[in-house]
Structure formats: C-alpha cells, structure tokens
Design an enzyme around this catalytic site. Structure first.
Site, mmCIF file in Angstrom:
data_model
loop_
_atom_site.group_PDB
_atom_site.id
_atom_site.type_symbol
_atom_site.label_atom_id
_atom_site.label_comp_id
_atom_site.label_asym_id
_atom_site.label_seq_id
_atom_site.Cartn_x
_atom_site.Cartn_y
_atom_site.Cartn_z
ATOM 1 C CB CYS A 116 12.485 0.878 -0.612
ATOM 2 S SG CYS A 116 11.453 0.157 0.894
ATOM 3 C CB CYS A 163 -0.857 -0.257 1.187
ATOM 4 S SG CYS A 163 -2.202 -1.225 1.242
#
Length: 352
Positions: free
Chosen positions: A317, A188
C-alpha cells in the site's frame, strides 16, 4: 533549587501550583509510547515542564514523510531511531531531567515490564493493535493512560483508567470502542492530517499528564474531547463514571512478516514466483503502482483462496499499514500462507 526556581518560575507562580506541584513533576515518571506526530510535541512540553523521568518508546526510524508533523526531527535524522533522536534532543532542551529511550517494539511480551517503571502512560501510537495493547496493559497494571488520536482536521483526547480512590476506575478505551476493524479505517498517511493538529492534540495530552501529576484541574476521565481544527471548536462527551469492560489478560501480539524495498527489488530480479498484491483503492492505483494484482483491502476476505497457492505474495500500500492489516487478516484465516507486507509501502519503495 535556585536554578530550578529560575527555569520553572512561570509555572511555579501559577495559583494553586507552587513549589509543591513542581516537586511532584520532578518525582514523576512518564512514558510516551510513539514518538510521532502526537508524541513529539507531548514529549517536548513534558520535558520543558520538568518531568523527572521521561521514557520515549518507538522502534521506528525517521523518514522524510514524518517531518511535516514530527517536530523533533530534521532531514539529517532520516534512518535513525525515533526514540534515540527524541531523547537526545529533549536532553539538550532540559539537561536536568532523565530521558530513557525504549527502542524495542512494544508487544504483549514486553509491555508489562516496560510500563511497570512509570506512573502514567501517554499513547502517541498510530495503530489500533498497539492502542488496544496499551489500554489493556494499563488496566491490568492499574495505571492511567492518556489517549490521543488525529485524522485530517479532527482530534480526540481522553484519560483512561483513573482510580476514583474507592476501588473503581474511570472508563478505558474498550468502553468506548470495544473492537475496531482496522481494515475499514484509513490512517493519516492515506487520509492526510493537518500538521498543526498533531501539535494541538499532543499538547492537550501533555496537559492532561501535568494535571494528573500535580492534582490540578479537572481531568478528561470518563469524557472524550473532540476538537475540529477547521472551526476551532471543541466538544466534550461524557461516557460514564466507571469502567464497564473487564480485561483479564493481554491479547498476543501478531508478528507480521515483512520484506523491505531493497530485498524485494533484489528477489524479483531472479525469482518469478513472487506475486505483488496492491491493497490500495482503485484511485490510488490509477495514480501510481508497481504492478501486480489489485485486491483492495476491504475485498481481501473474498479472495482468500487466492492466497493458498504456493507462490510468495507481497502485499503493498502507500505506507505499509494497510498491507500489514491485510497480512494479519489473511494469516488468521490461513496460518501457513506464504505472504509478506512491503515494509514502509510505496513511500520507501520509491526512495529505495
């Protein structure tokens, strides 16, 4: 009982429900694993329904990026443990039930002990390793597991491992997805999710728990419900009456070495042997980066030799989830690699 009758009168008045079903709820012990987008609304409605004992398991802390979909928290809760904050809020909502926070990470070492105290488990997790772990543990313990998943505008709900009373159980998660390569599936944080979807799917999960405990309605056992928030349409797929995957033991949880943003910033001031590795897509890197080498997650295996050099590698990330998967993959191939995942990813790095 007068107070209970007053509080729960609307559900006791339901046809086929009555005080008997309410007593079943008050005697029930439900564990919600993951107090995030799914776990928050699910736990909120389970608490309001009068579940006697409600356990909330989450080792993570509240961050600002959680707030658009994790409705039990406020900006003032940032940095606090999710399970403890959720239990405090839910106890205030319903003082008549027992709330139990579990603040330790659920792993292969403790999962059987944790779930042993509960009748049914609700999966509100956001990573495949814990999802498979919960599934396998519930199969071994003979407990039903209510599954939910969300991504962008679509959600899924199912109930795994329900006994048919004849020595057989309904399918489990591995019957639908025997194995998933988590590195190929965005979550998500990267792909986005409409916040209302978390509430819809979380409430559907709570509804399945209530149906199971009160023995009312038709469970989503042996079926998967797919819901599209854009079209407001849902479909139910049947996946078979009984389990076909036989689980005999738990897979050992891999401990991923991590480094937080503050520690990384301090170390890079005096240690020039630390190398940063950006595992995001080229589009994300062009928008913003903190330097280092760019090796997208789906290309990690092609560069394994790079991780055998003596320098410390820190993979990053946007949220830390893809870098966790990359570190896990590398350690499987090179167990002694000197690598870390940036905890919380660039979200935490920017804040710090």
């Amino acid at each position: 009982m007068n107070q209970d009758l007053q509080r729960y009168n609307c559900q006791i008045a339901l046809p086929g429900f009555g005080e008997e079903a309410q007593q079943l709820l008050q005697q029930a012990r439900v564990l919600v694993v993951g107090a995030g987008g799914l776990g928050c609304p699910a736990a909120q409605y389970l608490a309001s329904t009068g579940i006697g004992t409600l356990g909330i398991a989450d080792f993570d802390q509240v961050s600002v990026s959680n707030l658009h979909r994790q409705v039990l928290y406020t900006p003032a809760d940032e940095g606090e443990n999710k399970a403890e904050v959720a239990c405090t809020r839910l106890q205030a909502q319903n003082p008549g039930i027992k709330l139990v926070p579990h603040t330790t990470k659920i792993t292969s070492d403790n999962v059987m002990d944790v779930i042993s105290n509960y009748d049914i488990v609700l999966d509100g997790t956001d990573n495949f390793e814990t999802r498979y772990l919960l599934n396998d543990a519930c199969v071994l313990a003979g407990k039903p597991l209510v599954y939910g998943a969300i991504y962008q505008f679509e959600g899924q709900v199912a109930v795994w491992n329900v006994s048919n009373g004849k020595g057989l159980n309904s399918p489990n998660y591995r019957d639908l997805f025997p194995e998933v390569d988590a590195t190929q599936i965005p979550n998500c944080t990267e792909g986005g999710v409409v916040p209302t979807l978390a509430g819809i799917i979380g409430c559907m999960q709570a509804n399945e728990v209530i149906k199971y405990i009160t023995k009312t309605g038709e469970l989503l056992a042996g079926k998967v419900l797919i819901f599209d928030a854009q079209s407001m349409q849902s479909r139910i797929f049947k996946i078979g009456p009984v389990t076909k995957t036989h689980i005999r033991r738990l897979k050992t949880t891999i401990t991923i070495p991590t480094i937080n943003a503050d520690e990384l910033k301090k170390r890079t001031l005096f240690d020039d042997t630390i190398e940063l590795i950006d595992v995001r897509t080229i589009q994300e890197r062009e928008a913003y980066d903190i330097g280092g080498t760019h090796i997208p997650l789906d290309e990690i295996e092609e560069y394994l030799a790079y991780f055998t050099s003596p320098n410390t590698k820190v993979l990053y990330c946007s949220s830390g989830k893809r870098s966790d998967e990359a570190v896990k993959l590398i350690l499987k191939m090179i167990p002694d690699a000197d690598i870390f995942s940036l905890e919380g990813g660039l979200e935490e790095y920017k804040v710090g």
